[in-house]
Scaffold this motif. Structure first.
Motif, PDB file in Angstrom:
ATOM      1  N   UNK A  64      16.004  35.107  37.408  1.00 41.29           N
ATOM      2  CA  UNK A  64      17.188  35.591  36.708  1.00 41.29           C
ATOM      3  C   UNK A  64      18.416  35.708  37.605  1.00 41.29           C
ATOM      4  N   UNK A  65      18.276  35.447  38.907  1.00 40.46           N
ATOM      5  CA  UNK A  65      19.372  35.662  39.849  1.00 40.46           C
ATOM      6  C   UNK A  65      19.919  34.323  40.343  1.00 40.46           C
ATOM      7  N   UNK A  66      21.193  34.052  40.050  1.00 37.56           N
ATOM      8  CA  UNK A  66      21.804  32.750  40.326  1.00 37.56           C
ATOM      9  C   UNK A  66      21.660  32.290  41.784  1.00 37.56           C
ATOM     10  N   UNK A  67      21.916  33.123  42.801  1.00 36.55           N
ATOM     11  CA  UNK A  67      21.750  32.637  44.174  1.00 36.55           C
ATOM     12  C   UNK A  67      20.320  32.160  44.462  1.00 36.55           C
ATOM     13  N   UNK A  68      19.355  32.802  43.860  1.00 35.79           N
ATOM     14  CA  UNK A  68      17.962  32.373  44.040  1.00 35.79           C
ATOM     15  C   UNK A  68      17.740  31.007  43.400  1.00 35.79           C
ATOM     16  N   UNK A  69      18.331  30.803  42.241  1.00 37.68           N
ATOM     17  CA  UNK A  69      18.194  29.518  41.552  1.00 37.68           C
ATOM     18  C   UNK A  69      18.813  28.389  42.371  1.00 37.68           C
ATOM     19  N   UNK A  70      19.864  28.692  43.138  1.00 34.91           N
ATOM     20  CA  UNK A  70      20.495  27.682  43.991  1.00 34.91           C
ATOM     21  C   UNK A  70      19.632  27.369  45.216  1.00 34.91           C
ATOM     22  N   UNK A  71      18.875  28.339  45.669  1.00 39.12           N
ATOM     23  CA  UNK A  71      18.040  28.164  46.856  1.00 39.12           C
ATOM     24  C   UNK A  71      16.810  27.292  46.580  1.00 39.12           C
ATOM     25  N   UNK A  72      16.237  27.396  45.404  1.00 37.00           N
ATOM     26  CA  UNK A  72      14.991  26.693  45.087  1.00 37.00           C
ATOM     27  C   UNK A  72      15.095  25.182  45.279  1.00 37.00           C
ATOM     28  N   UNK A  73      16.135  24.489  44.800  1.00 37.30           N
ATOM     29  CA  UNK A  73      16.207  23.042  45.025  1.00 37.30           C
ATOM     30  C   UNK A  73      16.302  22.661  46.507  1.00 37.30           C
ATOM     31  N   UNK A  74      16.930  23.508  47.311  1.00 40.60           N
ATOM     32  CA  UNK A  74      17.001  23.237  48.753  1.00 40.60           C
ATOM     33  C   UNK A  74      15.618  23.333  49.368  1.00 40.60           C
ATOM     34  N   UNK A  75      14.865  24.353  48.977  1.00 40.07           N
ATOM     35  CA  UNK A  75      13.502  24.505  49.493  1.00 40.07           C
ATOM     36  C   UNK A  75      12.614  23.367  49.004  1.00 40.07           C
ATOM     37  N   UNK A  76      12.825  22.949  47.775  1.00 43.22           N
ATOM     38  CA  UNK A  76      12.084  21.816  47.213  1.00 43.22           C
ATOM     39  C   UNK A  76      12.365  20.555  48.036  1.00 43.22           C
TER      40      UNK A  76
END
Length: 177
Positions: A64-76
């Motif tokens: 639910x937190x936008x900064x976390x959603x931005x981090x996931x593709x980088x980690x992927x």
């Protein structure tokens, strides 16, 4: 409309404070506390100690937190670039509801990273996590090599450089392949 902009300002300030706050949790150079988490997709229980010999990225995030959603593709991207034989990413859900977990389960089944559940926030407590995203990088020997609080537009190249540095650290004979 005025209330909307006021609310956006409050959210931005809260995020900016989060991104500049001092990280808490295990210090760089210390042994990372072991834990067991459940993989959201497979249902398998996994321990940190079972990943020795690999670099582990342990990130606490929420759907639910936008900064976390931005981090996931980088980690992927990092997981795909480095490979599962050298790197494992545990994206530990932080205070997501059961409904939110159910909603991300299907998309997560196509991800290279591992979405893990921490329903009682035991692992988050073990790592003194109170703000997200909070990322720890754990070296092949089980020591914390990085501790980052907040999301700061880290590019994939920067993350890969950190991973490369962690992989370059000497490894004891029992973990060499």
């Amino acid at each position: 409309m005025k209330h909307y902009f006021c609310l956006l300002g409050i959210i931005f300030c809260a995020y900016a404070a989060n991104a500049t706050a001092e990280p808490t949790g295990p210090a760089v150079g210390t042994i990372a506390p072991d834990f067991k988490v459940r993989n959201l997709v497979t249902g398998d229980d996994v321990t940190l100690s079972s990943q020795r010999g690999k670099v582990v990225i342990l990130t606490f995030w929420a759907s639910w937190y936008a900064p976390c959603k931005h981090e996931i593709p980088i980690l992927e991207g990092a997981q795909r670039a480095v490979g599962k034989d050298k790197l494992v990413v545990f994206a530990v859900s932080y205070r997501d509801t059961e409904a939110a977990l159910a909603a991300i389960k299907k998309p997560a089944s196509n991800w290279q990273i591992n979405v893990m559940t921490d329903p009682n926030t035991r692992v988050a407590s073990l790592y003194s996590v109170s703000k997200i995203p909070h990322l720890f990088m754990i070296g092949r020997e089980g020591k914390v090599v990085a501790n980052h609080l907040g999301y700061g537009d880290r590019t994939l190249d920067e993350l890969l450089a950190d991973i490369k540095s962690a992989l370059a650290e000497p490894q004891s004979r029992e973990h060499e392949t």
